[in-house]
Design an enzyme around this catalytic site. Structure first.
Site, PDB file in Angstrom:
ATOM      1  N   ILE A  20      48.586  39.708  40.997  1.00 56.74           N
ATOM      2  CA  ILE A  20      48.794  38.283  41.211  1.00 56.74           C
ATOM      3  C   ILE A  20      49.980  37.774  40.404  1.00 56.74           C
ATOM      4  O   ILE A  20      50.809  37.013  40.907  1.00 56.74           O
ATOM      5  CB  ILE A  20      47.511  37.509  40.849  1.00 56.74           C
ATOM      6  CG1 ILE A  20      46.386  37.870  41.829  1.00 56.74           C
ATOM      7  CG2 ILE A  20      47.755  36.004  40.854  1.00 56.74           C
ATOM      8  CD1 ILE A  20      45.006  37.408  41.391  1.00 56.74           C
ATOM      9  N   SER A 140      39.273  31.452  37.510  1.00 58.38           N
ATOM     10  CA  SER A 140      38.525  32.275  38.460  1.00 58.38           C
ATOM     11  C   SER A 140      37.263  31.551  38.875  1.00 58.38           C
ATOM     12  O   SER A 140      36.660  30.813  38.079  1.00 58.38           O
ATOM     13  CB  SER A 140      38.151  33.616  37.824  1.00 58.38           C
ATOM     14  OG  SER A 140      37.276  34.345  38.669  1.00 58.38           O
ATOM     15  N   TYR A 153      33.465  39.156  31.634  1.00 61.52           N
ATOM     16  CA  TYR A 153      34.486  38.502  32.453  1.00 61.52           C
ATOM     17  C   TYR A 153      34.102  37.064  32.772  1.00 61.52           C
ATOM     18  O   TYR A 153      34.919  36.146  32.646  1.00 61.52           O
ATOM     19  CB  TYR A 153      34.700  39.297  33.738  1.00 61.52           C
ATOM     20  CG  TYR A 153      35.821  38.751  34.594  1.00 61.52           C
ATOM     21  CD1 TYR A 153      37.154  38.943  34.230  1.00 61.52           C
ATOM     22  CD2 TYR A 153      35.551  38.031  35.752  1.00 61.52           C
ATOM     23  CE1 TYR A 153      38.190  38.436  35.009  1.00 61.52           C
ATOM     24  CE2 TYR A 153      36.580  37.532  36.537  1.00 61.52           C
ATOM     25  CZ  TYR A 153      37.890  37.728  36.162  1.00 61.52           C
ATOM     26  OH  TYR A 153      38.908  37.222  36.926  1.00 61.52           O
TER      27      TYR A 153
END
Length: 254
Positions: A20, A140, A153
């Site tokens: 990305i 995210s 995460y």
């Protein structure tokens, strides 16, 4: 979404050596920005920087002195920074949370949260002094979506989204801080996922960042924006309503 020209922009993209981040660097350069590409793997940043005519920087975002040095080198070589894209991030280690080595779990927080903080901290004083600048943070959907079983995460992304929201409040009317989810993009980090998942087109996040970099979406500072599920032009038109009703926020609405 329009193809904004960014010929007056000087950008630093962390995590820009692949995936990305590399595509964001390419999009910004295609729009006319001068771009410093920073990541840990020298060969990768060299390749991307050479492709776009940018500056290659080998960088560990968890190292304060290295981050400050990267900002200084960018400004020495390209000029005063007008845009930070704090994109560097890693996935969490596999396995049961209680069986993971604490340092492996914590490493995700260091890269994904501390790395964002150090990057922002390094650019903010100069931006404030010049009265010009913009920060874009890669968040995210893992920050809030149910169903995940990786605490490292998800914890890091929840923290960094909340960090972006709060920093935007702190810098209100001075430096716009915007954060977004790129969606589920096929990258090296997601290579172990199934092929039949609802993958997001890889060009959507870079296009969104290009619009955010233009300044047209500054009224959405501190709001969560999804590259695939949100129409940025619609959000820009509805910015007053979004702020008044406290929409696109990562917290409970009661």
């Amino acid at each position: 979404m329009t193809g904004e020209e960014l010929t007056d922009q000087i950008a630093l993209v962390t995590g820009g050596g692949r995936g990305i981040g590399a595509n964001i660097a390419r999009e910004l350069a295609a729009a006319g920005a001068r771009v410093a590409v920073a990541a840990r793997t020298r060969d990768q940043v060299d390749e991307v920087a050479n492709e776009i005519g940018g500056l290659a920087l080998e960088l560990d975002v968890t190292d304060r002195s290295a981050v400050e040095g990267a900002v200084a080198e960018t400004e020495r070589e390209l000029g005063p920074l007008t845009l930070l894209v704090a994109n560097a991030g890693i996935g969490g280690p596999d396995g049961a949370t209680w069986e993971l080595e604490p340092e492996d779990w914590w490493r995700v927080q260091e890269v994904n949260v501390l790395g964002v903080h150090l990057s922002c901290r390094a650019v903010i004083p100069g931006m404030l002094e010049r009265g010009q600048g913009r920060i874009v943070i890669t968040g995210s959907g893992a920050a809030y979506l149910p169903g995940s079983s990786n605490t490292a995460y998800t914890t890091s992304k929840a923290a960094v989204c909340r960090y972006g929201e709060t920093l935007a409040n702190e810098l209100a009317d001075r430096i716009p801080v915007l954060f977004f989810s790129p969606g589920l993009v096929q990258t090296e980090m997601t290579s172990g996922f199934g092929d039949d998942l609802p993958w997001t087109a890889p060009e959507l996040a870079p296009r969104l960042v290009r619009t955010l970099a233009s300044g047209r979406a500054d009224a959405l500072a501190g709001r969560y924006i999804h590259a695939e599920h949100d129409d940025i032009e619609d959000l820009i038109r509805r910015a007053d309503e979004i702020r008044a009703r406290d929409l696109n926020a990562i917290r409970l609405q009661r």
